[in-house]
Design an enzyme around this catalytic site. Structure first.
Site, PDB file in Angstrom:
ATOM      1  N   HIS A 263      46.520  96.019  75.365  1.00 46.89           N
ATOM      2  CA  HIS A 263      45.615  97.168  75.369  1.00 46.89           C
ATOM      3  C   HIS A 263      44.154  96.726  75.419  1.00 46.89           C
ATOM      4  O   HIS A 263      43.366  97.253  76.212  1.00 46.89           O
ATOM      5  CB  HIS A 263      45.896  97.991  74.110  1.00 46.89           C
ATOM      6  CG  HIS A 263      45.141  99.274  74.032  1.00 46.89           C
ATOM      7  ND1 HIS A 263      45.301 100.298  74.936  1.00 46.89           N
ATOM      8  CD2 HIS A 263      44.211  99.715  73.135  1.00 46.89           C
ATOM      9  CE1 HIS A 263      44.518 101.312  74.612  1.00 46.89           C
ATOM     10  NE2 HIS A 263      43.836 100.984  73.524  1.00 46.89           N
ATOM     11  N   PHE A 264      43.780  95.769  74.603  1.00 46.48           N
ATOM     12  CA  PHE A 264      42.405  95.271  74.572  1.00 46.48           C
ATOM     13  C   PHE A 264      42.256  94.089  75.533  1.00 46.48           C
ATOM     14  O   PHE A 264      41.895  92.979  75.138  1.00 46.48           O
ATOM     15  CB  PHE A 264      42.017  94.863  73.152  1.00 46.48           C
ATOM     16  CG  PHE A 264      41.588  96.007  72.287  1.00 46.48           C
ATOM     17  CD1 PHE A 264      40.263  96.409  72.250  1.00 46.48           C
ATOM     18  CD2 PHE A 264      42.509  96.699  71.524  1.00 46.48           C
ATOM     19  CE1 PHE A 264      39.865  97.477  71.449  1.00 46.48           C
ATOM     20  CE2 PHE A 264      42.127  97.763  70.721  1.00 46.48           C
ATOM     21  CZ  PHE A 264      40.797  98.150  70.684  1.00 46.48           C
TER      22      PHE A 264
END
Length: 493
Positions: A263-264
């Site tokens: 996600h990051f």
């Protein structure tokens, strides 16, 4: 060493003390950095260091995040976050910028873009979802909760604990040693501040409102066709890779890069992502041309007229090469004459009036001439009389329509009918309608809206109005963005 000077400031927006980071020369291309959950503008610190000497970067914290201070009683939902983001943009004086949207930055950024498409020069999407197929089973379970449902608040509060915060960074990462542990530690610090859990709970229970807006955002993408760069960590537990590829349905020319990350993705893959962002911004800037676009060759039929002249001046002010064409240059109703003078241009604007049905005859002639001239793009500036005041009821057909404008309005309405009937034409036409009554003298303010529709846009008082300068800006925006293809659009405040 070439390092940016980064300022850390506050600005007051509707009672909210908004914290933001700013770097770079203000006359450089501007990038608005919109962070996600559970982080804040600090997630962009390394990206700002990488890009902040070449571009103007603005990174605000939303209410309920980071260092921004919201008053007691602030309403925490995504519309409110977008309201503050819009106020922030106005407060710092940004008028044209690209958006970097990550996670929550998607719902905030898309709301901003739908409200003010004239502000947006380009879109960078990094794990910010706008499609049903981009929601994982875990995401669907998280957003299924609603305010007031028994146990809903307790269920979403599990998202605000340190294991979950850390897991959002490390899940799906190819090499967790590349992720700074200060990232999730700082995120958790801000989550644990007084009042923040209640704020985040309210936002989590409102996330379903974003899914309801997906069709609106997708329509905006199709109509506006913004230059788009999609960056995605394919192992995202919330937003799987299908959500990244879905953008290509609505923006086929989008540039897509998928990374073996989570996600990051920016936290792990900055060395790969930063050059892609820089290259995208350079292409938007068109090597420094005003307006953040490449230099286009635009022919304006009717440039000596009121609206045609305003469009020509607006295009020239943005650095485009404008060819003004009048009756002495070509008969607007003669396909052969038009093809001879329009070759070599990127786009044509037609803003015409005259007797003997000149306007519809010119529309037909342009549909025939432009393919021969090798020109695909046409914006036909028509009237507001063909807009509808009720379903199927046009202003031009109403009994109180001003008789002195009736012939011109009927001709303009017929031109629209001709364009719409040309279903097999290769011409990417748009038909621009001003408000039916209040097209006012005045310069460009940049505060207008433009939408593909057959009814007028109205303000809070129910009035449809716009200055000539802003209407001309809406026409040039449509050319630069390739928006409203084979659609009629109108513009107003």
């Amino acid at each position: 060493m070439d390092m940016p000077r980064v300022s850390h400031r506050y600005v007051e927006v509707d009672g909210v003390r908004v914290f933001y980071r700013e770097a770079g020369p203000r006359d450089a291309p501007t990038l608005l950095l919109l962070h996600g959950f559970p982080t804040a503008s600090h997630q962009f610190r390394r990206l700002i260091d990488a890009l902040g000497t070449r571009y103007h970067l603005l990174a605000p914290d939303y209410p309920g995040f980071g260092h921004t201070e919201a008053p007691d009683g602030f309403r925490y939902d995504f519309e409110a976050l977008a309201d503050i983001a819009e106020g922030f943009v106005r407060a710092v004086g940004a008028t044209r910028f690209a958006v970097y949207a990550f996670d929550f930055g998607g719902p905030v950024g898309f709301r901003l873009a739908v409200r003010h498409p004239e502000w947006i020069t380009g879109l960078i999407v990094q794990n910010a979802n706008a499609y049903e197929e981009g929601l994982s089973a875990m995401a669907r379970a998280a957003i299924a909760h609603r305010t007031g449902e028994p146990g809903a608040a307790e269920a979403v509060r599990e998202l605000f604990t340190l294991p979950v915060t850390r897991g959002q960074y490390e899940q799906g990462a190819a090499d967790t040693t590349l992720i700074d542990p200060d990232a999730w530690t700082l995120d958790q610090h801000h989550l644990d501040r007084p009042g923040r859990i209640a704020a985040q709970t309210a936002l989590a229970l409102d996330y379903h409102s974003n899914v309801a807006q997906y069709p609106v955002w997708q329509r905006w993408l199709r109509e506006q066709r913004p230059p788009t760069l999609v960056l995605w960590g394919r192992n995202d537990g919330f937003f799987p890779e299908e959500g990244a590829r879905a953008y290509l349905r609505d923006v086929p020319d989008a540039e897509l890069h998928v990374f073996d990350s989570g996600h990051f993705a920016l936290a792990e893959r900055l060395p790969e992502i930063a050059p892609l962002v820089a290259g995208f911004l350079d292409r938007l800037a068109g090597q420094g041309r005003p307006g953040g676009q490449r230099r286009l060759r635009i022919a304006v039929l009717g440039a000596s007229g009121h609206l045609g002249g305003a469009v020509a001046r607006e295009a020239e002010a943005r650095g485009h090469a404008v060819t003004p064409l009048g009756r002495a240059d070509a008969d607007a109703a003669d396909p052969a004459a038009l093809a001879a003078v329009l070759g070599g241009h990127d786009a044509v604007v037609a803003s015409l009036k005259g007797g003997d049905r000149l306007v519809p005859r010119a529309a037909a002639a342009l549909l025939e001439a432009l393919p021969k001239a090798g020109v695909e793009r046409l914006v036909f500036v028509g009237g507001g009389g063909s807009l509808e005041y009720a379903p199927g009821r046009r202003f031009v057909d109403s009994p109180d329509f001003p008789p002195q404008y009736l012939e011109t309005a009927r001709d303009q309405a017929q031109a629209l009918d001709l364009l719409r009937a040309a279903t097999d034409t290769p011409v990417a036409w748009s038909y621009a309608s001003p408000p039916p009554m209040h097209l006012m003298p005045g310069e460009r303010t940049g505060n207008h809206r433009a939408e593909a529709r057959d009814t007028p846009l109205v303000d809070d008082e129910g009035v449809s109005r716009i200055t000539v300068g802003d209407f001309a800006a809406a026409v040039v925006d449509a050319i630069e963005r390739g928006s409203f293809v084979r659609r009629r659009f109108t513009a107003a405040y």
